[in-house]
Motif scaffolding. Structure first.
Motif, PDB file in Angstrom:
ATOM      1  N   ARG A 106       0.727  -1.273  -0.233  1.00 33.26           N
ATOM      2  CA  ARG A 106      -0.110  -0.021  -0.123  1.00 33.26           C
ATOM      3  C   ARG A 106       0.723   1.171  -0.091  1.00 33.26           C
ATOM      4  O   ARG A 106       0.264   2.653  -0.047  1.00 33.26           O
ATOM      5  CB  ARG A 106      -1.083  -0.005   1.209  1.00 33.26           C
ATOM      6  CG  ARG A 106      -2.103  -0.889   1.180  1.00 33.26           C
ATOM      7  CD  ARG A 106      -2.865  -1.232   2.361  1.00 33.26           C
ATOM      8  NE  ARG A 106      -3.939  -1.965   2.293  1.00 33.26           N
ATOM      9  CZ  ARG A 106      -3.787  -3.299   2.905  1.00 33.26           C
ATOM     10  NH1 ARG A 106      -2.661  -3.693   3.125  1.00 33.26           N
ATOM     11  NH2 ARG A 106      -4.624  -4.426   2.578  1.00 33.26           N
ATOM     12  N   LYS A 107       2.168   1.067  -0.211  1.00 32.22           N
ATOM     13  CA  LYS A 107       2.894   2.218  -0.335  1.00 32.22           C
ATOM     14  C   LYS A 107       3.011   2.774  -1.289  1.00 32.22           C
ATOM     15  O   LYS A 107       3.058   2.375  -2.490  1.00 32.22           O
ATOM     16  CB  LYS A 107       4.599   2.043   0.144  1.00 32.22           C
ATOM     17  CG  LYS A 107       4.843   1.195   1.669  1.00 32.22           C
ATOM     18  CD  LYS A 107       4.628   2.316   2.612  1.00 32.22           C
ATOM     19  CE  LYS A 107       4.841   1.510   4.123  1.00 32.22           C
ATOM     20  NZ  LYS A 107       4.795   2.673   5.101  1.00 32.22           N
ATOM     21  N   LYS A 108       2.555   4.364  -1.518  1.00 35.29           N
ATOM     22  CA  LYS A 108       2.454   5.052  -2.717  1.00 35.29           C
ATOM     23  C   LYS A 108       3.613   4.791  -3.585  1.00 35.29           C
ATOM     24  O   LYS A 108       3.636   4.759  -4.892  1.00 35.29           O
ATOM     25  CB  LYS A 108       2.185   6.482  -2.402  1.00 35.29           C
ATOM     26  CG  LYS A 108       0.730   6.684  -2.146  1.00 35.29           C
ATOM     27  CD  LYS A 108       0.293   8.104  -1.924  1.00 35.29           C
ATOM     28  CE  LYS A 108      -0.992   8.220  -1.174  1.00 35.29           C
ATOM     29  NZ  LYS A 108      -1.440   9.462  -1.169  1.00 35.29           N
ATOM     30  N   TRP A 109       4.892   5.069  -3.229  1.00 37.89           N
ATOM     31  CA  TRP A 109       6.225   4.898  -3.710  1.00 37.89           C
ATOM     32  C   TRP A 109       6.354   3.561  -4.433  1.00 37.89           C
ATOM     33  O   TRP A 109       6.953   3.509  -5.547  1.00 37.89           O
ATOM     34  CB  TRP A 109       7.385   5.605  -2.936  1.00 37.89           C
ATOM     35  CG  TRP A 109       7.858   4.822  -1.915  1.00 37.89           C
ATOM     36  CD1 TRP A 109       7.005   4.816  -0.486  1.00 37.89           C
ATOM     37  CD2 TRP A 109       8.576   3.691  -1.874  1.00 37.89           C
ATOM     38  NE1 TRP A 109       7.834   3.807   0.353  1.00 37.89           N
ATOM     39  CE2 TRP A 109       8.733   3.078  -0.549  1.00 37.89           C
ATOM     40  CE3 TRP A 109       9.594   3.114  -2.810  1.00 37.89           C
ATOM     41  CZ2 TRP A 109       9.730   2.124  -0.123  1.00 37.89           C
ATOM     42  CZ3 TRP A 109      10.295   1.954  -2.498  1.00 37.89           C
ATOM     43  CH2 TRP A 109      10.393   1.656  -0.979  1.00 37.89           C
ATOM     44  N   ILE A 110       5.972   2.460  -3.707  1.00 36.19           N
ATOM     45  CA  ILE A 110       6.040   1.164  -4.294  1.00 36.19           C
ATOM     46  C   ILE A 110       5.454   0.984  -5.415  1.00 36.19           C
ATOM     47  O   ILE A 110       5.656   0.538  -6.481  1.00 36.19           O
ATOM     48  CB  ILE A 110       5.956   0.239  -3.091  1.00 36.19           C
ATOM     49  CG1 ILE A 110       6.890   0.197  -2.059  1.00 36.19           C
ATOM     50  CG2 ILE A 110       5.623  -1.212  -3.698  1.00 36.19           C
ATOM     51  CD1 ILE A 110       8.287  -0.503  -2.493  1.00 36.19           C
ATOM     52  N   ASN A 111       4.086   1.451  -5.434  1.00 34.07           N
ATOM     53  CA  ASN A 111       3.277   1.293  -6.507  1.00 34.07           C
ATOM     54  C   ASN A 111       3.632   2.155  -7.677  1.00 34.07           C
ATOM     55  O   ASN A 111       3.327   1.834  -8.758  1.00 34.07           O
ATOM     56  CB  ASN A 111       1.774   1.504  -6.078  1.00 34.07           C
ATOM     57  CG  ASN A 111       1.123   0.668  -5.122  1.00 34.07           C
ATOM     58  OD1 ASN A 111       1.221  -0.675  -5.540  1.00 34.07           O
ATOM     59  ND2 ASN A 111       0.402   1.012  -3.906  1.00 34.07           N
ATOM     60  N   LEU A 112       4.074   3.275  -7.320  1.00 31.09           N
ATOM     61  CA  LEU A 112       4.337   4.232  -8.299  1.00 31.09           C
ATOM     62  C   LEU A 112       5.652   3.658  -9.271  1.00 31.09           C
ATOM     63  O   LEU A 112       5.627   3.630 -10.521  1.00 31.09           O
ATOM     64  CB  LEU A 112       5.110   5.635  -7.917  1.00 31.09           C
ATOM     65  CG  LEU A 112       5.572   6.726  -8.614  1.00 31.09           C
ATOM     66  CD1 LEU A 112       4.268   7.140  -9.515  1.00 31.09           C
ATOM     67  CD2 LEU A 112       5.948   7.762  -8.137  1.00 31.09           C
ATOM     68  N   ALA A 114       5.905   0.286  -9.478  1.00 33.26           N
ATOM     69  CA  ALA A 114       5.410  -0.924 -10.003  1.00 33.26           C
ATOM     70  C   ALA A 114       4.691  -0.598 -10.953  1.00 33.26           C
ATOM     71  O   ALA A 114       4.488  -1.520 -12.172  1.00 33.26           O
ATOM     72  CB  ALA A 114       4.540  -1.559  -8.764  1.00 33.26           C
ATOM     73  N   ASP A 115       3.915   0.612 -11.200  1.00 37.56           N
ATOM     74  CA  ASP A 115       2.966   0.752 -12.237  1.00 37.56           C
ATOM     75  C   ASP A 115       3.768   1.595 -13.473  1.00 37.56           C
ATOM     76  O   ASP A 115       3.159   1.842 -14.259  1.00 37.56           O
ATOM     77  CB  ASP A 115       1.916   1.824 -11.717  1.00 37.56           C
ATOM     78  CG  ASP A 115       0.970   1.343 -10.718  1.00 37.56           C
ATOM     79  OD1 ASP A 115       0.875   0.021 -10.673  1.00 37.56           O
ATOM     80  OD2 ASP A 115       0.342   2.012 -10.130  1.00 37.56           O
ATOM     81  N   ASN A 116       5.062   1.665 -13.273  1.00 40.14           N
ATOM     82  CA  ASN A 116       5.748   2.427 -14.423  1.00 40.14           C
ATOM     83  C   ASN A 116       7.043   1.606 -14.626  1.00 40.14           C
ATOM     84  O   ASN A 116       8.202   2.200 -15.253  1.00 40.14           O
ATOM     85  CB  ASN A 116       6.308   3.887 -14.102  1.00 40.14           C
ATOM     86  CG  ASN A 116       4.925   4.501 -13.862  1.00 40.14           C
ATOM     87  OD1 ASN A 116       4.382   5.256 -14.937  1.00 40.14           O
ATOM     88  ND2 ASN A 116       4.329   5.143 -12.379  1.00 40.14           N
ATOM     89  N   THR A 117       7.061   0.369 -14.364  1.00 38.59           N
ATOM     90  CA  THR A 117       8.257  -0.475 -14.843  1.00 38.59           C
ATOM     91  C   THR A 117       8.698  -0.305 -16.215  1.00 38.59           C
ATOM     92  O   THR A 117       9.672  -0.257 -16.790  1.00 38.59           O
ATOM     93  CB  THR A 117       8.076  -1.859 -14.293  1.00 38.59           C
ATOM     94  OG1 THR A 117       6.927  -2.514 -15.129  1.00 38.59           O
ATOM     95  CG2 THR A 117       7.970  -1.948 -12.985  1.00 38.59           C
ATOM     96  N   PHE A 118       7.680  -0.342 -17.237  1.00 37.79           N
ATOM     97  CA  PHE A 118       8.007  -0.059 -18.539  1.00 37.79           C
ATOM     98  C   PHE A 118       8.814   1.229 -18.887  1.00 37.79           C
ATOM     99  O   PHE A 118       9.929   1.163 -19.797  1.00 37.79           O
ATOM    100  CB  PHE A 118       6.818  -0.182 -19.554  1.00 37.79           C
ATOM    101  CG  PHE A 118       7.120   0.012 -20.843  1.00 37.79           C
ATOM    102  CD1 PHE A 118       7.428  -1.447 -21.580  1.00 37.79           C
ATOM    103  CD2 PHE A 118       6.750   1.063 -21.739  1.00 37.79           C
ATOM    104  CE1 PHE A 118       7.693  -1.271 -23.038  1.00 37.79           C
ATOM    105  CE2 PHE A 118       7.086   1.172 -23.055  1.00 37.79           C
ATOM    106  CZ  PHE A 118       7.534  -0.107 -23.606  1.00 37.79           C
ATOM    107  N   LEU A 182      10.096   8.455 -14.291  1.00 35.35           N
ATOM    108  CA  LEU A 182       8.737   8.900 -13.832  1.00 35.35           C
ATOM    109  C   LEU A 182       8.274   9.929 -14.543  1.00 35.35           C
ATOM    110  O   LEU A 182       7.260  10.149 -14.811  1.00 35.35           O
ATOM    111  CB  LEU A 182       8.728   8.779 -12.391  1.00 35.35           C
ATOM    112  CG  LEU A 182       9.077   7.486 -11.769  1.00 35.35           C
ATOM    113  CD1 LEU A 182       9.274   7.578 -10.225  1.00 35.35           C
ATOM    114  CD2 LEU A 182       7.798   6.444 -11.987  1.00 35.35           C
ATOM    115  N   LEU A 183       9.489  11.034 -14.732  1.00 32.06           N
ATOM    116  CA  LEU A 183       8.817  12.305 -15.092  1.00 32.06           C
ATOM    117  C   LEU A 183       8.477  12.216 -16.607  1.00 32.06           C
ATOM    118  O   LEU A 183       7.241  12.982 -17.118  1.00 32.06           O
ATOM    119  CB  LEU A 183      10.051  13.140 -15.021  1.00 32.06           C
ATOM    120  CG  LEU A 183       9.890  14.649 -15.757  1.00 32.06           C
ATOM    121  CD1 LEU A 183       8.656  15.384 -14.981  1.00 32.06           C
ATOM    122  CD2 LEU A 183      11.179  15.438 -15.536  1.00 32.06           C
ATOM    123  N   ILE A 184       9.162  11.553 -17.451  1.00 33.98           N
ATOM    124  CA  ILE A 184       8.703  11.289 -19.086  1.00 33.98           C
ATOM    125  C   ILE A 184       7.429  10.562 -18.854  1.00 33.98           C
ATOM    126  O   ILE A 184       6.363  10.988 -19.502  1.00 33.98           O
ATOM    127  CB  ILE A 184       9.777  10.205 -19.482  1.00 33.98           C
ATOM    128  CG1 ILE A 184      10.992  11.227 -19.821  1.00 33.98           C
ATOM    129  CG2 ILE A 184       9.330   9.922 -20.924  1.00 33.98           C
ATOM    130  CD1 ILE A 184      12.259  10.384 -20.313  1.00 33.98           C
TER     131      ILE A 184
END
Length: 204
Positions: A106-112, A114-118, A182-184
C-alpha cells in the motif's frame, strides 16, 4: 538458434521473443490455473522446493548458472536449462513479493515504481546520461572530477564515471534513472489526457 549463433542483427529479436514466450505463456497459465493452489503451499515448504531444485542443478553442473537474455550468448547448458533457471528465479521472487505485499503493497512510492516499470526500463539510460553530463559539466568548470572522459561518455553507453572511483556514487545513476523515467511517463500521461480532452471537445 542462439547456440547455433543465430543471435545477431534481426535474429537477436527473434531469439529473444522465442526465449520469453514460455514465460509469457506460463504467466497466463499460473494466473488462471496454478495460483490458487500454489498460494496454499506453506512458505517453508515452498522455499525448500525452490532451493532444493537450485542445489541439485548446482551440484550437477558444479557452478552457479546465470543467463543474459538480452544477448542470448551464454546458453551453454542447452535450450532447456535457461528456461528452468528462469522459472525458479521467478518462483523465488513471487513468494518473497507475496510475503512483503502486506507491508509494502500500500506504499504509494512502491506502487509508483510498480506501475511504471516499462517507462523505467525504456528511459533509464537517459537518466544515466544526464548524470554523466552533469559530472562532465562540473569537470569542465572546476578541478573536480579530473578523470572525466568526454570521449568515452559520447561513445560508450556502458561507461559510468564514478568520482574518485567510489562505487557508492552509482546510487546517483539509479535515482536519476528512476526520476527521469517517472517524469517522462508523467509528461506522456498529461499529453494523452490533453489529446483525449481535445478529441472529446471536437466530437461535441
Amino acid at each position: 538458434m542462439a547456440i547455433m549463433e543465430y543471435r545477431t542483427s534481426w535474429w537477436l529479436t527473434v531469439v529473444r521473443i522465442l526465449y520469453f514466450a514460455p514465460f509469457y505463456a506460463m504467466g497466463i497459465f499460473y494466473k488462471k490455473i496454478l495460483e490458487k493452489y500454489v498460494d496454499r503451499i506453506p512458505s517453508v515448504v515452498y522455499f525448500a522446493i525452490v532451493f532444493a531444485a537450485k542445489l541439485m542443478i548446482f551440484l550437477h553442473y558444479k557452478t552457479r548458472l546465470a543467463y543474459t537474455p538480452a544477448w542470448c550468448n551464454d546458453f551453454n547448458q542447452g535450450p532447456v536449462m535457461p528456461i528452468i533457471i528462469g522459472f525458479l528465479g521467478i518462483a523465488l521472487w513471487m513468494r518473497i513479493a507475496t510475503i512483503m505485499e502486506p507491508v509494502l503493497g500500500r506504499k504509494k512510492w512502491i506502487n509508483l515504481l510498480a506501475d511504471n516499470t516499462f517507462s523505467i526500463m525504456e528511459n533509464q539510460f537517459f537518466g544515466f546520461l544526464l548524470v554523466k553530463v552533469a559530472f562532465g559539466t562540473i569537470a569542465n568548470g572546476t578541478k573536480l572530477f579530473l578523470k572525466f572522459d568526454w570521449s568515452r561518455c559520447k561513445s560508450d553507453i556502458w561507461w559510468y564515471y564514478m568520482p574518485k572511483d567510489v562505487e557508492q556514487t552509482k546510487i546517483l545513476y539509479l535515482l536519476a534513472a528512476i526520476f527521469v523515467a517517472l517524469l517522462i511517463q508523467w509528461i506522456l500521461t498529461q499529453v494523452k489526457k490533453m489529446g483525449k480532452n481535445i478529441f472529446l471537445y471536437v466530437r461535441q
